[in-house]
Design an enzyme around this catalytic site. Structure first.
Site, mmCIF file in Angstrom:
data_model
loop_
_atom_site.group_PDB
_atom_site.id
_atom_site.type_symbol
_atom_site.label_atom_id
_atom_site.label_comp_id
_atom_site.label_asym_id
_atom_site.label_seq_id
_atom_site.Cartn_x
_atom_site.Cartn_y
_atom_site.Cartn_z
ATOM 1 N N CYS A 41 31.391 47.009 11.666
ATOM 2 C CA CYS A 41 30.296 47.710 11.410
ATOM 3 C C CYS A 41 30.816 49.166 11.134
ATOM 4 C CB CYS A 41 29.095 47.949 12.323
ATOM 5 S SG CYS A 41 28.654 46.252 13.077
ATOM 6 N N HIS A 43 21.041 47.011 7.725
ATOM 7 C CA HIS A 43 22.319 47.279 8.240
ATOM 8 C C HIS A 43 23.414 46.383 7.485
ATOM 9 C CE1 HIS A 43 25.854 47.975 10.798
ATOM 10 N NE2 HIS A 43 25.416 47.075 11.904
ATOM 11 N N CYS A 56 28.759 52.052 16.271
ATOM 12 C CA CYS A 56 29.213 51.054 17.319
ATOM 13 C C CYS A 56 29.559 49.906 16.487
ATOM 14 C CB CYS A 56 28.129 50.540 18.079
ATOM 15 S SG CYS A 56 26.848 49.500 17.888
#
EC number: 2.3.1.9
Length: 394
Positions: free
Chosen positions: A88, A349, A379
């Protein structure tokens, strides 16, 4: 050490899973934002030294997706590029790597960002397919899960890490649903007011049935209610608190920024948008991966010589409401400063792009509100976090 500045920042609108961008590859999305970022920066493409793009779900995309994207964008074959996979954090790490190269005197102008099409992620046969199955059943693996959403250390879904964080830090279902509703409302208001217009570049989508222009985030649920969120069942643990409504989505999109050495940008007559003050990563237990932004933010602030109270606006990726709330509680976020236009729970996302996407959104929100200091943080699956501090330049 040389100063690094951002001279342009763009993103695509974010597509839903199997939505409007489902037929547009990550490479094509990357090419779109690379080209647009260079055009917005008003620099000669011949002056681009390198392209760095985050991309997580690379299986089946071919060699070095970043190189493919830069060539499709129209850049010369002499321009080099490489692909970053920090899950991510890939998109933001790409920007940090660009800054490092410039600070080291290895380049003056780099396009950095991220790209992901989760809708087009393939399925994989297990390793027995190479040598022969002989007897028994084989297994097919979903690349989205195997390479994107499953903890490789513990063998469970990222959603379980969010459940772990919720239990560890006392984050209730009600708190998570409330955060999710606020994110949806802020995103809906931002779309309605045109707050994202300046940062979004349109994508020309061509399918067998039609051709259209995609230019508005399609994942937000403008009609979301507390009652509807409360009615959703836990997604990962029957007795848990994490649901599809208080977690981020599976999405498609891309973002890119042009990063330059400050004196070179000024010498070229450009007007830098912001200076990169610091960047840092931090490690945490994989089972509590959502807490990664805590050490990363602390390190980035220390490197910038700042306190959290000095920061005017924050973009913190909402991978899950549970981890977002726990991070905010631990660091002491001012809710009025964080994700002012909604976060990933509402917007989505696209994992390899999100780090760059939140930086793009942060910069444009700072411009719209005439703010000076900003923090972007995410994160990272596997137990890491990443953060960057920027200073807007007038």
């Amino acid at each position: 050490m040389k100063n690094c500045v951002i001279v342009s920042a763009v993103r695509t609108a974010i597509g839903s899973f199997n939505g409007s961008l489902a037929s547009t590859s990550a490479i094509d999305l990357g090419a779109t934002v690379i080209k647009a970022a260079i055009e917005r920066a008003k620099i000669d493409s011949q002056h681009v030294d390198e392209v760095i793009m985050g991309n997580v779900l690379q299986a089946g995309l071919g060699q070095n997706p970043a190189r493919q994207a830069l060539l499709k964008s129209g850049l010369a074959e002499t321009v080099c590029g490489f692909t970053v996979n920090k899950v991510c954090g890939s998109g933001l790490k790409s920007v940090a790597l660009a800054a490092q190269a410039i600070q080291a005197g290895q380049a003056q102008s780099i396009v950095a960002g991220g790209m992901e099409n989760m809708s087009l992620a393939p399925y994989l046969l297990d390793a027995k397919a190479r040598s022969g199955y002989r007897l028994g059943d084989g297994q097919v693996y979903d690349v989205i899960l195997r390479d994107g959403l499953m903890c490789a250390t513990h063998g469970y879904h990222m959603g379980i890490t969010a459940e772990n964080v919720a239990k560890e830090y006392g984050i209730t279902r009600e708190m998570q649903d409330e955060l999710a509703l606020h994110s949806q409302r802020k995103a809906a208001a931002a779309i309605e007011s045109g707050a994202f217009t300046a940062e979004i570049v349109p994508v020309n989508v061509v399918t067998r049935k039609k051709t259209f222009v995609f230019s508005q985030d399609e994942f937000p649920k403008a009609n979301s209610t507390a009652e509807a969120l409360g009615a959703l069942r836990p997604a990962f643990d029957k007795a848990g608190t994490v649901t599809a409504g208080n977690a981020s989505g599976i999405n498609d999109g891309a973002a890119a920024l042009v990063i330059m050495e400050e004196s070179a940008a000024l010498a070229a007559g450009l007007t830098p948008l912001a200076r990169i003050k610091s960047y840092a990563s931090g490690g945490v237990p994989p089972a509590l991966m959502g807490m990664g932004p805590v050490p990363a933010t602390q390190k980035a602030l220390q490197l910038a010589g700042l306190q959290l109270a000095d920061i005017d606006l924050i973009e913190a990726n909402e991978a899950f409401a549970a981890q977002f709330l726990a991070v905010g509680k631990n660091l002491g976020f001012d809710s009025e400063k964080v994700n002012v236009n909604g976060g990933a729970i509402a917007l989505g996302h696209p994992i390899g792009a999100s780090g760059a996407r939140i930086l793009v959104t942060l910069l444009h929100a700072m411009q719209a509100r005439d703010k000076t200091l900003g923090l972007a943080t995410l994160c990272i699956g596997g137990g890491q976090g990443i953060a960057m501090v920027i200073e807007r330049l007038n």
